[in-house]
Design a protein around this motif. Structure first.
Motif, mmCIF file in Angstrom:
data_model
loop_
_atom_site.group_PDB
_atom_site.id
_atom_site.type_symbol
_atom_site.label_atom_id
_atom_site.label_comp_id
_atom_site.label_asym_id
_atom_site.label_seq_id
_atom_site.Cartn_x
_atom_site.Cartn_y
_atom_site.Cartn_z
ATOM 1 N N ARG A 141 -18.841 57.427 33.757
ATOM 2 C CA ARG A 141 -19.302 56.351 34.264
ATOM 3 C C ARG A 141 -21.021 56.481 34.534
ATOM 4 O O ARG A 141 -21.803 55.693 34.256
ATOM 5 C CB ARG A 141 -18.820 56.062 35.800
ATOM 6 C CG ARG A 141 -19.330 54.759 36.220
ATOM 7 C CD ARG A 141 -18.665 54.506 37.593
ATOM 8 N NE ARG A 141 -19.061 55.274 38.658
ATOM 9 C CZ ARG A 141 -19.931 55.268 39.802
ATOM 10 N NH1 ARG A 141 -20.880 54.305 39.557
ATOM 11 N NH2 ARG A 141 -19.996 56.121 40.499
ATOM 12 N N ALA A 142 -21.588 57.752 35.064
ATOM 13 C CA ALA A 142 -22.756 58.004 35.031
ATOM 14 C C ALA A 142 -23.467 58.017 33.798
ATOM 15 O O ALA A 142 -24.625 57.350 34.032
ATOM 16 C CB ALA A 142 -22.980 59.191 35.911
ATOM 17 N N THR A 143 -22.802 58.380 32.669
ATOM 18 C CA THR A 143 -23.393 58.457 31.485
ATOM 19 C C THR A 143 -23.686 57.026 31.014
ATOM 20 O O THR A 143 -24.624 56.702 30.322
ATOM 21 C CB THR A 143 -22.587 59.389 30.528
ATOM 22 O OG1 THR A 143 -22.519 60.660 31.210
ATOM 23 C CG2 THR A 143 -23.066 59.358 29.190
ATOM 24 N N VAL A 144 -22.497 56.378 31.016
ATOM 25 C CA VAL A 144 -22.602 55.016 30.373
ATOM 26 C C VAL A 144 -23.670 54.026 31.438
ATOM 27 O O VAL A 144 -24.368 53.249 30.567
ATOM 28 C CB VAL A 144 -21.244 54.486 30.388
ATOM 29 C CG1 VAL A 144 -21.070 52.882 30.208
ATOM 30 C CG2 VAL A 144 -20.241 55.017 29.584
ATOM 31 N N GLU A 145 -23.616 54.245 32.461
ATOM 32 C CA GLU A 145 -24.566 53.343 33.256
ATOM 33 C C GLU A 145 -26.007 53.986 32.696
ATOM 34 O O GLU A 145 -26.858 53.060 32.455
ATOM 35 C CB GLU A 145 -24.454 53.665 34.714
ATOM 36 C CG GLU A 145 -23.112 52.901 35.370
ATOM 37 C CD GLU A 145 -22.930 53.379 36.855
ATOM 38 O OE1 GLU A 145 -22.042 52.639 37.233
ATOM 39 O OE2 GLU A 145 -23.786 54.080 37.321
ATOM 40 N N SER A 146 -26.182 55.227 32.675
ATOM 41 C CA SER A 146 -27.486 55.629 31.970
ATOM 42 C C SER A 146 -27.957 55.079 30.936
ATOM 43 O O SER A 146 -29.097 54.684 30.563
ATOM 44 C CB SER A 146 -27.768 57.156 32.212
ATOM 45 O OG SER A 146 -28.677 57.625 31.823
ATOM 46 N N VAL A 147 -27.051 54.972 29.687
ATOM 47 C CA VAL A 147 -27.327 54.821 28.701
ATOM 48 C C VAL A 147 -27.618 53.082 28.609
ATOM 49 O O VAL A 147 -28.545 52.524 28.067
ATOM 50 C CB VAL A 147 -25.889 54.544 27.704
ATOM 51 C CG1 VAL A 147 -26.169 54.014 26.329
ATOM 52 C CG2 VAL A 147 -25.830 56.176 27.381
ATOM 53 N N ALA A 148 -26.785 52.248 29.465
ATOM 54 C CA ALA A 148 -27.247 50.882 29.769
ATOM 55 C C ALA A 148 -28.699 50.807 30.213
ATOM 56 O O ALA A 148 -28.986 49.898 29.832
ATOM 57 C CB ALA A 148 -26.056 50.315 30.660
ATOM 58 N N GLU A 149 -28.785 51.378 31.285
ATOM 59 C CA GLU A 149 -30.005 51.208 32.081
ATOM 60 C C GLU A 149 -31.389 51.620 31.143
ATOM 61 O O GLU A 149 -32.396 50.896 30.999
ATOM 62 C CB GLU A 149 -30.377 51.981 33.279
ATOM 63 C CG GLU A 149 -31.478 51.738 34.148
ATOM 64 C CD GLU A 149 -31.414 52.654 35.343
ATOM 65 O OE1 GLU A 149 -32.606 52.827 35.968
ATOM 66 O OE2 GLU A 149 -30.480 53.224 35.518
ATOM 67 N N ASN A 150 -31.227 52.818 30.547
ATOM 68 C CA ASN A 150 -32.350 53.292 30.007
ATOM 69 C C ASN A 150 -32.461 52.907 28.466
ATOM 70 O O ASN A 150 -33.527 53.002 27.779
ATOM 71 C CB ASN A 150 -32.002 54.828 29.758
ATOM 72 C CG ASN A 150 -32.510 55.521 31.024
ATOM 73 O OD1 ASN A 150 -33.532 55.347 31.648
ATOM 74 N ND2 ASN A 150 -31.343 56.161 31.685
ATOM 75 N N THR A 151 -31.627 52.158 28.003
ATOM 76 C CA THR A 151 -31.615 51.291 26.776
ATOM 77 C C THR A 151 -33.044 50.542 26.778
ATOM 78 O O THR A 151 -33.766 50.106 26.084
ATOM 79 C CB THR A 151 -30.559 50.593 26.320
ATOM 80 O OG1 THR A 151 -29.394 51.370 26.084
ATOM 81 C CG2 THR A 151 -30.772 49.671 25.044
ATOM 82 N N SER A 152 -32.881 49.569 27.884
ATOM 83 C CA SER A 152 -34.352 48.940 28.274
ATOM 84 C C SER A 152 -35.447 49.904 28.742
ATOM 85 O O SER A 152 -36.474 49.722 27.981
ATOM 86 C CB SER A 152 -34.035 48.273 29.488
ATOM 87 O OG SER A 152 -35.131 47.447 29.970
ATOM 88 N N ASP A 153 -35.331 50.773 29.470
ATOM 89 C CA ASP A 153 -36.526 51.535 29.922
ATOM 90 C C ASP A 153 -37.225 52.464 28.806
ATOM 91 O O ASP A 153 -38.321 52.579 28.671
ATOM 92 C CB ASP A 153 -36.078 52.577 31.023
ATOM 93 C CG ASP A 153 -36.070 51.771 32.339
ATOM 94 O OD1 ASP A 153 -36.092 50.573 32.495
ATOM 95 O OD2 ASP A 153 -35.558 52.372 33.315
ATOM 96 N N ALA A 154 -36.226 52.960 28.128
ATOM 97 C CA ALA A 154 -36.728 53.972 27.135
ATOM 98 C C ALA A 154 -37.034 53.520 25.806
ATOM 99 O O ALA A 154 -37.756 54.107 24.981
ATOM 100 C CB ALA A 154 -35.534 55.168 26.669
ATOM 101 N N ALA A 155 -36.598 52.220 25.234
ATOM 102 C CA ALA A 155 -36.699 51.676 23.937
ATOM 103 C C ALA A 155 -36.921 50.272 24.037
ATOM 104 O O ALA A 155 -38.325 49.805 23.613
ATOM 105 C CB ALA A 155 -35.377 51.967 23.222
ATOM 106 N N VAL A 156 -36.390 49.231 24.716
ATOM 107 C CA VAL A 156 -36.723 47.790 24.451
ATOM 108 C C VAL A 156 -37.978 47.534 25.280
ATOM 109 O O VAL A 156 -38.955 46.904 24.807
ATOM 110 C CB VAL A 156 -35.771 47.040 25.130
ATOM 111 C CG1 VAL A 156 -35.935 45.545 25.035
ATOM 112 C CG2 VAL A 156 -34.374 47.277 24.449
#
Length: 318
Positions: A141-156
């Motif tokens: 769960r922590a990994t999936v949540e991080s991927v979701a949040e950081n898709t915006s922060d790290a790339a979009v």
């Protein structure tokens, strides 16, 4: 002249995104790591338990980096090839989409082999919560949540600001986001000092987070996800998250993949119980690669939009 600048910036954004897809982050002498070193040294010298001190700290660092971007912008004005190459280098430096996916896949491998000790050691690269008591499901769960949040922060988000403001936008956004990660979290030391950095990050990510959610809806079918589920969860649950931005990204991904995110998170001596996002089942290890595929589709779509936006500026009437 303006049209040539837009074309060169568009080319640089495309080349930088391609470099991140192929190479991930620079492995040595990463400028963002250097910025972090400078920011940490400055914090030790000027820290005071006040919002004013923190605001001055953030303004000095973000302003300095933004000014550096503006100098690069000025130095390459009227020189399309150097401008494209410099923009590509800066874009590659500030993007983190591929490295995010690799970190998540490392977690998937550790969970797949049942090596919880290794998985717990990997989590700090993805999320700030205490991993010591987390089981496989909570690590997933922590990994999936991080991927979701950081898709915006790290790339979009960096691509968005690159499209809007070119080199200064790319550089200043990454400074804002890095400072938020360093001092923007809630703790006794940073509750006041980090307030300005955290609020600046909220503002800088407001549009990109919602763009991330919208792109999640749009590209969900390409990765086997549900666009209607993503839209429904985004609109219903996105505002329930304590962050004004992260909940939109997490809810959309949860809905697209038929998952339910949220729950009890431990950050040192602080515990947060976050509301549920999505109406599916809790994530399992096998959902991590699905989240990574969706994340990659979202941020590559955002790269295409960023390039198209600059090209549209080139062709618009003056």
């Amino acid at each position: 002249m303006r049209a040539d600048r837009d074309l060169a910036t568009a080319a640089g954004l495309a080349l930088g995104a391609a470099a991140d897809l192929l190479l991930a982050d620079p492995r040595r002498l990463h400028p963002v790591a250097g910025f972090g070193t400078v920011a940490a040294a400055l914090e030790r010298g000027i820290w005071h338990d006040s919002r004013a001190a923190g605001a001055g700290y953030a303004a000095l660092l973000v302003g300095g980096v933004g000014a550096g971007g503006a100098l690069l912008d000025r130095a390459t004005r009227g020189r399309p090839v150097p401008r494209a190459l410099v923009t590509a280098a800066v874009t590659w430096t500030v993007l983190g989409g591929t490295s995010l996916g690799r970190a998540a896949r490392d977690m998937y491998v550790a969970l797949g082999t049942g090596d919880l000790a290794a998985a717990r050691e990997l989590l700090p690269a993805l999320a700030g919560r205490d991993p010591s008591a987390l089981d496989a499901g909570e690590l997933a769960r922590a990994t999936v949540e991080s991927v979701a949040e950081n898709t915006s922060d790290a790339a979009v988000a960096p691509l968005f600001w690159g499209a809007v403001a070119g080199l200064p936008g790319l550089a200043a956004y990454r400074a804002v986001n890095t400072l938020d990660a360093m001092v923007g979290h809630r703790s006794a030391r940073y509750a006041r000092f980090g307030w300005a950095a955290a609020r600046a990050d909220d503002v800088a990510n407001w549009v990109p987070a919602r763009l991330t959610a919208a792109l999640t809806v749009a590209v969900a079918p390409a990765t086997g996800g549900s666009p209607s589920g993503a839209l429904r969860a985004w609109l219903r649950d996105g505002s329930a998250h304590p962050s004004p931005n992260s909940g939109r990204c997490e809810a959309a991904l949860a809905g697209a993949l038929g998952l339910r995110l949220g729950g009890r998170n431990v950050y040192g001596d602080r515990v947060e119980v976050r509301p549920g996002l999505g109406s599916g089942r809790p994530p399992l290890a096998g959902d991590v690669p699905r989240a990574v595929r969706l994340s990659r589709a979202v941020w590559t779509a955002s790269a295409a939009l960023a390039v198209a936006a600059r090209l549209a500026g080139r062709s618009s009437p003056r």
